[in-house]
Design an enzyme around this catalytic site. Sequence first.
Site, PDB file in Angstrom:
ATOM      1  N   GLU A   1       0.219   2.075  13.124  1.00  0.00           N
ATOM      2  CA  GLU A   1       1.147   1.182  14.139  1.00  0.00           C
ATOM      3  C   GLU A   1       3.096   1.082  13.640  1.00  0.00           C
ATOM      4  OE1 GLU A   1      -0.390  -2.592  10.968  1.00  0.00           O
ATOM      5  OE2 GLU A   1      -1.973  -2.646  12.490  1.00  0.00           O
TER       6      GLU A   1
ATOM      7  N   CYS B   1       0.925  -1.191  -0.270  1.00  0.00           N
ATOM      8  CA  CYS B   1       0.079  -0.090  -0.095  1.00  0.00           C
ATOM      9  C   CYS B   1       0.802   1.478  -0.125  1.00  0.00           C
ATOM     10  CB  CYS B   1      -1.100  -0.546   0.884  1.00  0.00           C
ATOM     11  SG  CYS B   1      -0.514  -1.144   2.733  1.00  0.00           S
TER      12      CYS B   1
END
Length: 473
Positions: free
Chosen positions: A453, A276
């Site tokens: 994250e 991504c």
Amino acid sequence: MLYINGEWIETENKMDVINPATAEIIKTISIGGQLETKEAITKAKEAFKTWKKTTGNDRSTYLKEVVRLMKEKATKMAEIITKENGKPLADAKSEVAGAIGYLEWYAEEAKRIYGDTLPASQPDKHLMVIKEPVGVCAAITPWNFPLSMVTRKIAPALAAGCTVVLKPAPATPLSAIMVFDCFHEAGLPKGVVNLVIGPAEEIGNEMTSNPNVRKVTFTGSTKVGKMLLRDSVATVKKISMELGGHAPLIVFDDADIDQAVEGVMMSKFKNSGQTCISTNRIYVAENIADEFGEKLAEKTSRLRVGNGTENGIDVGPLINKDALKKVEEQVQDAKTHNGKILCGGKTFEIDNVNGCFYEPTVIQNANENMRIATEETFGPIAPIFTFKGEEEVIERANHGTYGLAAYCYTKDIGRGFRVMRELEYGIVGINDPAPIVIQAPFGGVKESGMGKEGGKYGLDEYLEEKYVSIHAT
Ligand code: ADP
């Protein structure tokens, strides 16, 4: 295979796991659905009662044991990743190292969950903020990093004192199974980690509607992320979403062109462009675009495409036929909008092998009418757009709904800072095509998601602050 309450479970229903490089069946495994997911959530809730009371040191010890076991099995794990995902073995090995890195990092962080004391507003009150684990977390992971996406979610969750139910991508469940083997061998208490493999919608619906799930953490497409967000509203769950991206990479005419070409090679063709944060739009200053295109095409045409298990392969297959079809359609569409193919541009056939390969492709003359200008590619296609000025290119780079990663090449430090501040993206690499490290926050803005994250930021996502006021004279 499912793993619920500390036990491996076989079911009647089975699913084949396919090697995208050869179309061969690697393994046939048991799957489960709504009932199994519900059971896993119930067990995770029971386990939470005691897991949340363990000390940071205890949780750290468990995680370190998982690290030890994963290091022992690292080679086997890399082979499994290559088989089910297709990426070259060297890339699979670095994924394993990254996956272990997250566990190692959060094994340390488990010991460093601090609260605060606050100045009171009256002398006989004592104010504090304590950090508590959120509760049962439902994690849904994609196939492009089948191992590291699992540990990037589960490691901070366990470090914080949460329990987990994981649903990995159906294309790549074997990597997740191997991690769970390590959890099992490390002796994690029953119910702390649970694995459910099966129909996505059925499992997802149970995860989002079940009130015992207090957090949903998802990596995948924006389309599915939005559905999960919507469905989590009814029970007001805490959410982390790592969604799609459409990364621009800007090359100013004061950049080191060779360095920028290298940067594109890395950020575009790693994982066959299936990440991504892969570069999707290359914006090159008009006066250097021809030279840049030539150099990029020259390097791109030297990439070796093939089965990731073979030595020297740079680019493996796409994950499946649908992914291949999407790439074919985007390239066809680019051609009809005056795109000039400098290299590649077609599927890549290997004798007697039924894989999903596409030639690494460079398209000169890209423009905003092409699908590739706004649609996530997830393939080895490098479209080159040209621009004249700084303001113009920033505006074009910020166009669209995504805001995950962006890159910029310039030797002018002032320009680097200016552009970095203007880019509406969660991650920015200046002269750096590979900014991702364990200690840094990974995550996007706009429709690329919410929450982070990695590093200390990743742990916060699994913690709640409880504010306590004590009136004591
Ligand atoms: P991709 O297009 O990259 O496969 P997806 O968003 O479809 O991205 O998949 C990412 C993860 O989300 C996978 O584990 C997939 O099985 C899961 N998924 C897909 N649809 C749903 C759904 N309706 N509910 C829950 N999970 C889903």
